[in-house]
Design an enzyme around this catalytic site. Structure first.
Site, PDB file in Angstrom:
ATOM      1  CG  LEU A   1     -21.627  29.170  -6.629  1.00 42.12           C
ATOM      2  CD1 LEU A   1     -22.606  30.248  -6.208  1.00 42.12           C
ATOM      3  CD2 LEU A   1     -21.366  29.273  -8.107  1.00 42.12           C
ATOM      4  CG  HIS A   2     -19.000  26.307  -1.306  1.00 42.15           C
ATOM      5  ND1 HIS A   2     -19.200  24.974  -1.437  1.00 42.15           N
ATOM      6  CD2 HIS A   2     -17.980  26.633  -2.116  1.00 42.15           C
ATOM      7  CE1 HIS A   2     -18.314  24.520  -2.286  1.00 42.15           C
ATOM      8  NE2 HIS A   2     -17.559  25.499  -2.716  1.00 42.15           N
ATOM      9  CB  ALA A   3     -22.790  27.588   2.756  1.00 43.41           C
TER      10      ALA A   3
ATOM     11  N   PRO B   1     -24.895  31.149  -0.129  1.00 42.64           N
ATOM     12  CG  PRO B   1     -22.950  32.419  -0.301  1.00 42.64           C
ATOM     13  CD  PRO B   1     -23.611  31.369   0.536  1.00 42.64           C
TER      14      PRO B   1
ATOM     15  CG  MET C   1     -14.839  21.584  -2.323  1.00 42.16           C
ATOM     16  SD  MET C   1     -16.271  22.539  -2.812  1.00 42.16           S
ATOM     17  CE  MET C   1     -16.596  21.748  -4.372  1.00 42.16           C
TER      18      MET C   1
END
Lengths: 93, 567
Positions: A14-16, A18, B128
């Protein structure tokens, strides 16, 4: 209120992109959506990029989506689609 | 500190020499304590100022997003979408409002609002921490817009500069001009950082994550950025600079290369976005051996128009005025997300409806539009020669259908009195089926091009992304070599030329073998191109043929490897 457990498929978790697509989808719908890890009761607002990326949810992990509002079911459908669509293109030659 | 080296993480396998210019964008911005609190009557005005700055930030980000999409590709441009999401984040919104209510002016309210989220991300693991960089980028943009500070311009640095920075944000990398910058190094960052991704796509020498010691290098110092050895060499000796300059000798790499006994081999680049075209020119590519067109189609809501494609193809051809640009028609299948296509979920997408199979079936409209754009570009570009090749063809019927489609498009352009030219045509050899039909293919088209990644995958029935079978997915296995050899003969027996555009072509250790097998062209990622050219220049054709002949009689992969190593 309706909820759903979804396993994250994109490699980036769940990064960038997406994550960005996820927030965009939340904001396109009328329902109020919250999100958390499947094994936790803590939920964060799904319309906040900061909150959802802070979860650090990776590819293969399960998350819990909780939606409230008239549009709840179709919002969850759309979000599930985002979370289960692989992305990226292979170097195909 | 002559010749001292500082270690880091190299992100591109290339080297650059230049003079240090420190890039410190943050120093231009005032800190949050530089402002006095405002009277309660002014608070609505501060909110308006914040809203205006946010709107302007949106406009800037949209523009940078478009620019990045054109230069580097959609995948990288997407980071600006994330920035826009951060800009509108409710948490930031609340933070800013609360700080303004307390009497902080908009500039310091923004800095207050970002403080906690940045600190939170910084405490998390590597990936992160990169989100913290994104947040800083968004924060600094807002503060800059609110204070009216000038932005440091990376695009106007003197030629031969090596940029050193604490970190490079996506907005910074969007400004990097590869004509002026010989490389960069950063204190923080890893292989997956945005700056690293951009460096790779531009073939720019870069080392990231050097650590605080990088700050001991002063402006004006000469350095070597060595992405291959993962280091920055400070104030290198003349000898060392000379050695690097010979290694990347512009005169060698920018000329066409021939073997020691005079056989010319075309060494071309594989390109997946317009930005990479520039990198390819810089690395001395003789042309483009594989221009992937998927970037035009992915990550958008509607397919690209004929005109948009036409412009892209003309631009590509004009970058290579004296060379050939081989454009591969759309190669998509079940594993990519394309909103306007109804891609089926397939059990085995790589054995499913992909490449030419879709172009002749459900995507025939897209295929036709692409062919129209290509035929028009072939006639109108003031530059190189256009070649068009079809992916994943496995039967003669498919090839004939594709060729008929070209004829039909040409006829319709004729009827509409539109300028067009018929390009050179070719087929990719990627499946065992194609290998066994290579003679028939070569009799119908001008060239064949071997995609070794897929060919090895299909000949060995080994998924190229599955590490458990990586030992099988290797072009040096005798069955794959036999398939390659058969294709080369098929091409030459039928007066077609043959190239290779898979990863095997870019492995400098295999250059001699490939020359010996008889390739007319080798196409690879731009970064490995100078090495392959250098190796070809010292290759003796007779000896290369001997190596190839031995490799073709070997029984096992390890035998092939020893034959190559023993030479």
């Amino acid at each position: 209120m309706t909820e759903r457990i979804v396993e994250i498929v994109p490699d980036a978790g769940l990064h960038a992109r997406p994550a960005s697509k996820f927030v965009e989808t939340v904001n396109e719908h009328d329902a109020t959506v919250k999100l958390g890890r499947a094994d936790s009761d803590d939920l964060v607002p799904a319309g906040s990029m900061i909150s959802i990326t802070s979860l650090g949810a990776k590819c293969g992990e399960e998350v819990r989506l909780v939606a409230e509002g008239d549009d709840a079911e179709s919002t969850l459908d759309a979000l599930e689609q985002v979370l289960t669509t692989p992305e990226g293109e292979r170097n195909d030659s | 500190m002559t010749n001292e080296t500082l270690g880091g993480t190299g992100v591109t396998p290339c080297k650059g020499v230049g003079t240090v210019v420190w890039y410190r964008p943050d120093s231009a911005l005032p800190s949050k304590d530089d402002f006095e609190k405002v009277a309660s009557t002014n608070r609505p005005m501060e909110r308006d100022r914040f809203e205006t700055a946010r709107e302007r930030a949106h406009i800037e980000l949209e523009a940078e997003r478009d620019r990045a999409a054109k230069r580097v590709g959609e995948m990288e441009a997407a980071v600006f979408d994330a920035h826009m999401q951060f800009l509108d984040d409710p948490q930031i919104d609340e933070g800013v409002s609360a700080a303004i209510d307390e009497g902080f002016p908009a500039e310091s309210a923004v800095q207050h609002a970002f403080e906690d989220p940045i600190a939170d991300f910084e405490e998390m693991d590597g990936r992160m921490a990169e989100r913290a960089d994104d947040l800083r980028d968004v924060r600094d943009r807002l503060v800059r817009l609110l204070t009216g500070s000038e932005r440091v311009n990376l695009a106007t640095l003197p030629r031969g500069s090596v940029v050193l920075a604490e970190r490079l944000t996506p907005s910074d990398t969007a400004q990097l001009d590869t004509d002026r910058i010989a490389g960069f190094a950063t204190v923080t960052g890893g292989r997956t950082s945005h700056a690293a991704i951009v460096a790779r796509s531009l073939s720019l020498p870069a080392v990231v994550g050097v650590g605080a010691t990088l700050e001991t290098i002063e402006d004006g110092t000469n350095v070597i950025i060595d992405g291959e050895m993962d280091e920055v060499c400070v104030d290198p000796s003349e000898d060392r600079i000379a050695a690097i300059e010979t290694e990347t000798d512009v005169s060698v790499i920018h000329d066409r290369v021939a073997t020691a006994d005079g056989t010319e081999i075309e060494v071309a680049a594989n390109v997946g976005s317009p930005a990479e075209l520039k990198g390819a020119v810089g690395q001395g590519a003789d042309g483009v051996g594989l221009f992937r067109t998927e970037f035009l189609f992915l990550d958008r809501e509607n397919p690209p128009t004929e005109q948009e494609q036409y412009t892209t193809y003309v631009d590509a051809l004009e970058r290579f005025p004296d060379s050939r640009v081989v454009v591969r028609t759309l190669d998509i299948g079940g594993d990519k997300r394309i909103p306007y296509l109804d891609l089926p979920a397939e059990e085995n997408p790589f054995l499913g409806e992909r490449g030419i199979r879709r172009s002749l079936g459900p995507d025939s409209d897209l295929f036709e539009t692409q062919l129209r754009a290509l035929l028009r570009a072939a006639a109108n570009a003031d530059g190189g020669t256009l070649s068009v090749m079809f992916p994943l063809v496995s039967t003669v019927d498919e090839l004939d259908a594709a060729l008929n489609r070209i004829d039909a498009v040409a006829e319709s352009l004729d009827a509409a009195d539109t300028d067009y030219a018929l390009p050179e045509l070719g087929v990719m050899i990627e499946t065992p089926g194609a290998v066994f039909r290579a003679e028939q293919f070569a009799a119908r088209v001008d060239f064949l091009s071997i995609g070794t990644n897929d060919l090895a995958q299909y000949v060995m029935a080994a998924d190229r992304e599955n590490e458990q079978v990586a030992h099988l997915h290797d072009p040096l296995h005798p069955p794959v070599l036999q398939a390659i050899d058969r294709s080369v003969d098929a091409a030459h027996d039928n007066d077609a030329w043959i190239g290779m555009c898979g990863e095997m072509a870019g492995n400098p250790e295999l250059s001699e073998l490939l020359v010996g097998l008889g390739f007319d062209e080798l196409s690879m990622s731009a970064v490995t191109l100078p090495k392959v050219k250098t190796n070809i220049a010292t290759t003796d054709q007779m000896r290369a043929r001997d190596i190839a002949a031995q490799a073709l009689t070997a029984e096992t992969r390890s035998d092939v490897e020893s034959i190559i190593e023993d030479q």
